[in-house]
Design a protein around this motif. Sequence first.
Motif, PDB file in Angstrom:
ATOM      1  N   ARG A 319      54.475  50.573  35.495  1.00 23.14           N
ATOM      2  CA  ARG A 319      53.980  49.346  36.117  1.00 23.14           C
ATOM      3  C   ARG A 319      52.462  49.380  36.259  1.00 23.14           C
ATOM      4  N   VAL A 320      51.937  50.518  36.676  1.00 21.01           N
ATOM      5  CA  VAL A 320      50.484  50.662  36.812  1.00 21.01           C
ATOM      6  C   VAL A 320      49.819  50.633  35.436  1.00 21.01           C
ATOM      7  N   LEU A 321      50.408  51.303  34.455  1.00 20.04           N
ATOM      8  CA  LEU A 321      49.853  51.302  33.103  1.00 20.04           C
ATOM      9  C   LEU A 321      49.809  49.886  32.535  1.00 20.04           C
ATOM     10  N   ASP A 322      50.897  49.142  32.722  1.00 22.80           N
ATOM     11  CA  ASP A 322      50.948  47.787  32.199  1.00 22.80           C
ATOM     12  C   ASP A 322      49.897  46.896  32.865  1.00 22.80           C
ATOM     13  N   ALA A 323      49.717  47.071  34.188  1.00 21.88           N
ATOM     14  CA  ALA A 323      48.705  46.289  34.904  1.00 21.88           C
ATOM     15  C   ALA A 323      47.306  46.656  34.439  1.00 21.88           C
ATOM     16  N   MET A 324      47.098  47.930  34.113  1.00 22.01           N
ATOM     17  CA  MET A 324      45.780  48.390  33.677  1.00 22.01           C
ATOM     18  C   MET A 324      45.372  47.731  32.355  1.00 22.01           C
ATOM     19  N   LEU A 325      46.363  47.347  31.538  1.00 19.29           N
ATOM     20  CA  LEU A 325      46.062  46.684  30.269  1.00 19.29           C
ATOM     21  C   LEU A 325      45.624  45.236  30.473  1.00 19.29           C
ATOM     22  N   LYS A 326      45.878  44.697  31.676  1.00 16.44           N
ATOM     23  CA  LYS A 326      45.587  43.291  31.942  1.00 16.44           C
ATOM     24  C   LYS A 326      44.386  43.095  32.855  1.00 16.44           C
ATOM     25  N   VAL A 327      44.123  44.062  33.751  1.00 11.71           N
ATOM     26  CA  VAL A 327      42.966  43.981  34.645  1.00 11.71           C
ATOM     27  C   VAL A 327      42.252  45.317  34.640  1.00 11.71           C
ATOM     28  N   SER A 328      41.016  45.331  35.078  1.00 11.90           N
ATOM     29  CA  SER A 328      40.206  46.547  35.038  1.00 11.90           C
ATOM     30  C   SER A 328      39.838  46.995  36.450  1.00 11.90           C
ATOM     31  N   GLY A 329      39.960  48.294  36.707  1.00 14.72           N
ATOM     32  CA  GLY A 329      39.552  48.836  37.994  1.00 14.72           C
ATOM     33  C   GLY A 329      40.714  49.070  38.934  1.00 14.72           C
ATOM     34  N   VAL A 330      40.599  50.117  39.760  1.00 11.68           N
ATOM     35  CA  VAL A 330      41.676  50.487  40.690  1.00 11.68           C
ATOM     36  C   VAL A 330      41.950  49.386  41.699  1.00 11.68           C
ATOM     37  N   SER A 331      40.897  48.813  42.274  1.00  7.25           N
ATOM     38  CA  SER A 331      41.102  47.783  43.298  1.00  7.25           C
ATOM     39  C   SER A 331      41.757  46.542  42.698  1.00  7.25           C
ATOM     40  N   GLU A 332      41.373  46.189  41.462  1.00  7.55           N
ATOM     41  CA  GLU A 332      41.967  45.025  40.803  1.00  7.55           C
ATOM     42  C   GLU A 332      43.445  45.266  40.483  1.00  7.55           C
ATOM     43  N   ILE A 333      43.767  46.486  40.047  1.00 10.20           N
ATOM     44  CA  ILE A 333      45.168  46.830  39.770  1.00 10.20           C
ATOM     45  C   ILE A 333      45.981  46.769  41.050  1.00 10.20           C
ATOM     46  N   ALA A 334      45.430  47.327  42.126  1.00 10.52           N
ATOM     47  CA  ALA A 334      46.129  47.327  43.410  1.00 10.52           C
ATOM     48  C   ALA A 334      46.402  45.907  43.885  1.00 10.52           C
ATOM     49  N   GLU A 335      45.412  45.039  43.726  1.00 11.40           N
ATOM     50  CA  GLU A 335      45.579  43.643  44.147  1.00 11.40           C
ATOM     51  C   GLU A 335      46.617  42.929  43.287  1.00 11.40           C
ATOM     52  N   ALA A 336      46.571  43.183  41.990  1.00  9.23           N
ATOM     53  CA  ALA A 336      47.507  42.529  41.080  1.00  9.23           C
ATOM     54  C   ALA A 336      48.945  42.947  41.358  1.00  9.23           C
ATOM     55  N   LEU A 337      49.139  44.202  41.758  1.00  7.30           N
ATOM     56  CA  LEU A 337      50.482  44.719  41.991  1.00  7.30           C
ATOM     57  C   LEU A 337      50.924  44.620  43.450  1.00  7.30           C
ATOM     58  N   GLY A 338      50.004  44.320  44.328  1.00  7.15           N
ATOM     59  CA  GLY A 338      50.353  44.225  45.736  1.00  7.15           C
ATOM     60  C   GLY A 338      50.646  45.564  46.374  1.00  7.15           C
ATOM     61  N   ILE A 339      49.934  46.612  45.929  1.00 15.11           N
ATOM     62  CA  ILE A 339      50.122  47.952  46.491  1.00 15.11           C
ATOM     63  C   ILE A 339      48.756  48.518  46.880  1.00 15.11           C
ATOM     64  N   GLY A 340      48.755  49.662  47.552  1.00 11.11           N
ATOM     65  CA  GLY A 340      47.511  50.264  48.005  1.00 11.11           C
ATOM     66  C   GLY A 340      46.751  50.948  46.885  1.00 11.11           C
ATOM     67  N   GLU A 341      45.430  51.041  47.049  1.00 16.25           N
ATOM     68  CA  GLU A 341      44.598  51.684  46.037  1.00 16.25           C
ATOM     69  C   GLU A 341      44.948  53.164  45.895  1.00 16.25           C
ATOM     70  N   SER A 342      45.296  53.809  47.007  1.00 15.36           N
ATOM     71  CA  SER A 342      45.654  55.231  46.930  1.00 15.36           C
ATOM     72  C   SER A 342      46.898  55.443  46.077  1.00 15.36           C
ATOM     73  N   THR A 343      47.836  54.504  46.170  1.00 18.55           N
ATOM     74  CA  THR A 343      49.052  54.591  45.351  1.00 18.55           C
ATOM     75  C   THR A 343      48.713  54.438  43.876  1.00 18.55           C
ATOM     76  N   VAL A 344      47.814  53.492  43.568  1.00 20.08           N
ATOM     77  CA  VAL A 344      47.377  53.296  42.181  1.00 20.08           C
ATOM     78  C   VAL A 344      46.725  54.566  41.652  1.00 20.08           C
ATOM     79  N   LYS A 345      45.846  55.165  42.438  1.00 16.59           N
ATOM     80  CA  LYS A 345      45.143  56.379  42.004  1.00 16.59           C
ATOM     81  C   LYS A 345      46.127  57.517  41.732  1.00 16.59           C
ATOM     82  N   THR A 346      47.137  57.645  42.591  1.00 19.34           N
ATOM     83  CA  THR A 346      48.141  58.702  42.397  1.00 19.34           C
ATOM     84  C   THR A 346      48.878  58.510  41.080  1.00 19.34           C
TER      85      THR A 346
END
Length: 376
Positions: A319-346
């Motif tokens: 899910r994170v990989l797929d979001a990364m192909l559509k938006v750039s940056g940890v904060s943008e991925i977190a916002e797009a997925l509705g999860i925390g930035e720390s979760t994205v980084k992990t």
Amino acid sequence: MVDPELLSQLIGDIYDAALDPSLWVGVLEQATQFIGGTAAGIYWKDITVQGELHYVFNVEPSSVDAYFDKYIRLDPSLTAQFFFKVGEIYNTTNVLPYDEFVETTFYKEWVKPNGWADHLAATLDKTATCFAQFGVFRSERQGLADDNMRQRMHLLVPHVRRAVLIGNVIDLQKEKAGSLSDALDGLHASVFLLDKHCHIAFSNIAAQTLLDDATILRTVKNNLIAVDPHAAQVLRNVVAAASDGDGAVGADGVAIPLSSKPGQNWVADILPLTSGVRRQAGGLHSAVAAVFIRKVSMAAPYPTEVAARQFQLTPSEVRVLDAMLKVSGVSEIAEALGIGESTVKTHLQNIFGKTGARRQADLIKLVAALARPFPE
């Protein structure tokens, strides 16, 4: 314990809905009660975050609209659900840890306000980027899907799948059951009505064209036979089983491959005609089954799915990989997925470790390479 008579009646109603789509809401209500949920639906979704509801029971229209207009983009299950095999049954905990799920914007703003706790679903059909799904929602009082719910879901999925696939090629909502052959003649799909010995009682114009070609199907003394020996045996077995009732056909009569040769991607779906409103239509021709022949697309798999299987990524990582192909940056991925930035980084660190990539740019190049049909 499952009541055999209740199950038989429900399966019969499912097949009747293949011929009359107006019956689906009632069927979904029965299925919800049988499986153990509070609401249900049949819908399709696309990996490009779009979709459409076909039939639904006990879900507010405003909630449906909100999902497809906004929350499908935040649905943490979407990408992972796409990767499940056709016929496979899964719930929220098969996609991501439940404690992570309840922290998402999707859960807080859409799932919880509806009073739901879980969603048990099965994939009915799948293309390169899209999948059809049958799902049952579980209320907070009912809790997460359990083994009993899964077992009951398993009993219905093959029949729902067959009915939906056949319903996609035939719409008899305005036709009477007794005029089945008249309605079938106008279809582009090839359709045969067979007795229990595969003797052809009726074939529409498209079916006759397929027989004239004799590449996939042929006739011997007016009996329908698949050219491929294995397909011929499966076809005989399923049609014979259809004479014993709806439940007897099981999962074998769904998308039967009719040829193993490249480029000949023809499949058969078999609809029993021995009960329900279908009995009258079958009786007019002494037929026990209708066989629908269709050609399927063998499109290349979605590149993220290839990456997920090659590097054994978890659903959350995909899910994170797929979001990364559509938006750039940890904060943008977190916002797009509705999860925390720390979760994205992990999850990103786990993906880097599994793929050997060091930067997000490297991951993008890796997935892009998987999308190419031939290596450079």
